[in-house]
Design a protein around this motif. Structure first.
Motif, short mmCIF file in Angstrom:
data_model
loop_
_atom_site.label_atom_id
_atom_site.label_comp_id
_atom_site.label_asym_id
_atom_site.label_seq_id
_atom_site.Cartn_x
_atom_site.Cartn_y
_atom_site.Cartn_z
N ALA A 14 0.83 -1.20 0.00
CA ALA A 14 0.00 0.00 0.00
C ALA A 14 0.87 1.26 0.00
O ALA A 14 0.56 2.23 -0.70
N VAL A 15 1.96 1.23 0.74
CA VAL A 15 2.88 2.37 0.75
C VAL A 15 3.48 2.56 -0.64
O VAL A 15 3.56 3.70 -1.14
N ARG A 16 3.86 1.47 -1.29
CA ARG A 16 4.39 1.58 -2.65
C ARG A 16 3.35 2.16 -3.60
O ARG A 16 3.66 2.97 -4.47
N ILE A 17 2.10 1.72 -3.44
CA ILE A 17 1.02 2.21 -4.30
C ILE A 17 0.81 3.71 -4.09
O ILE A 17 0.66 4.47 -5.05
N VAL A 18 0.79 4.15 -2.84
CA VAL A 18 0.62 5.58 -2.55
C VAL A 18 1.74 6.38 -3.21
O VAL A 18 1.50 7.40 -3.86
N ASN A 19 2.97 5.90 -3.06
CA ASN A 19 4.10 6.60 -3.67
C ASN A 19 4.04 6.58 -5.20
O ASN A 19 4.35 7.58 -5.85
N LEU A 20 3.62 5.45 -5.76
CA LEU A 20 3.48 5.37 -7.21
C LEU A 20 2.41 6.33 -7.70
O LEU A 20 2.61 7.04 -8.70
N CYS A 21 1.29 6.38 -7.02
CA CYS A 21 0.21 7.28 -7.43
C CYS A 21 0.64 8.74 -7.32
O CYS A 21 0.30 9.56 -8.18
N ILE A 32 -6.69 9.85 -13.42
CA ILE A 32 -7.85 8.96 -13.40
C ILE A 32 -7.46 7.52 -13.07
O ILE A 32 -7.99 6.92 -12.13
N LEU A 33 -6.52 6.97 -13.82
CA LEU A 33 -6.08 5.60 -13.55
C LEU A 33 -5.40 5.50 -12.20
O LEU A 33 -5.57 4.50 -11.48
N SER A 34 -4.64 6.52 -11.85
CA SER A 34 -3.94 6.48 -10.56
C SER A 34 -4.93 6.48 -9.39
O SER A 34 -4.67 5.85 -8.36
N ARG A 35 -6.06 7.14 -9.54
CA ARG A 35 -7.08 7.13 -8.47
C ARG A 35 -7.65 5.72 -8.30
O ARG A 35 -7.84 5.25 -7.18
N GLN A 36 -7.90 5.05 -9.42
CA GLN A 36 -8.39 3.67 -9.36
C GLN A 36 -7.35 2.76 -8.71
O GLN A 36 -7.69 1.91 -7.88
N LEU A 37 -6.11 2.94 -9.12
CA LEU A 37 -5.02 2.15 -8.56
C LEU A 37 -4.88 2.39 -7.06
O LEU A 37 -4.70 1.45 -6.28
N ILE A 71 -6.88 -6.85 -4.78
CA ILE A 71 -5.51 -6.99 -5.28
C ILE A 71 -5.53 -7.48 -6.73
O ILE A 71 -4.67 -7.09 -7.53
N ALA A 72 -6.53 -8.28 -7.09
CA ALA A 72 -6.67 -8.69 -8.49
C ALA A 72 -7.01 -7.49 -9.37
O ALA A 72 -6.49 -7.35 -10.48
N GLU A 73 -7.85 -6.60 -8.86
CA GLU A 73 -8.16 -5.37 -9.60
C GLU A 73 -6.90 -4.51 -9.75
O GLU A 73 -6.66 -3.90 -10.79
N THR A 74 -6.11 -4.48 -8.70
CA THR A 74 -4.85 -3.72 -8.74
C THR A 74 -3.94 -4.24 -9.84
O THR A 74 -3.30 -3.45 -10.55
N GLU A 75 -3.89 -5.56 -10.01
CA GLU A 75 -3.09 -6.15 -11.10
C GLU A 75 -3.55 -5.60 -12.45
O GLU A 75 -2.73 -5.30 -13.31
N LEU A 81 -1.58 0.52 -16.85
CA LEU A 81 -0.60 1.60 -16.79
C LEU A 81 0.68 1.23 -17.52
O LEU A 81 1.30 2.08 -18.18
N HIS A 82 1.07 -0.01 -17.45
CA HIS A 82 2.26 -0.47 -18.17
C HIS A 82 2.02 -0.46 -19.68
O HIS A 82 2.84 0.04 -20.44
N ARG A 83 0.90 -1.00 -20.09
CA ARG A 83 0.61 -1.10 -21.52
C ARG A 83 0.34 0.25 -22.17
O ARG A 83 0.42 0.37 -23.40
N THR A 84 0.05 1.26 -21.36
CA THR A 84 -0.15 2.61 -21.90
C THR A 84 1.07 3.49 -21.64
O THR A 84 0.99 4.72 -21.74
#
Length: 127
Positions: A14-21, A32-37, A71-75, A81-84
């Protein structure tokens, strides 16, 4: 034992996700995508933490299953995000590896818990 490890890994993730966002918003101007993530990536750990205080085994399994869905949604969001091209191959591989590990841990916890309910230990004092 697995539950304690999973709780730590979910928090670290979760900390990694917050920092990534934060990075996606500040550097890439992607909101938009970062909010979902952010929602799904932090929701997994929150639901797993909630499972710790479940009212029953069925409630525990339900909360862990919700965490697994998050977590599956996060994947999905990470792959998108990678493919774009918002995430490089290296960035994606690193965080995806952590995500996959949590999927495996949560899947194991849910499956083990379901087996315990389906096959309760026999009472050896009833001979």
């Amino acid at each position: 034992m697995t539950e304690g490890i999973t709780q730590v890994k979910c928090m670290d993730f979760a900390v990694r996700i917050v920092n990534l966002c934060r990075h996606l918003c500040d550097e890439k101007r992607e909101y938009i995508l970062s909010r979902q993530l952010l929602r799904s990536g932090t929701g997994a750990g929150a639901n797993f933490r909630e499972a710790k205080y479940a009212q029953s085994s069925a409630d525990f399994i339900s909360k862990c299953s919700i965490a697994l869905k998050e977590i599956a949604e996060t994947e999905y969001w990470l792959e998108l995000l990678h493919r774009t091209d918002y995430l490089t191959e290296k960035e994606y591989a690193s965080i995806q590896n952590d995500c996959s590990e949590i999927v495996r841990l949560l899947t194991s916890i849910v499956n083990t818990s379901k087996r315990k309910i389906a096959n309760p230990p026999s009472d050896s004092n009833n001979c």
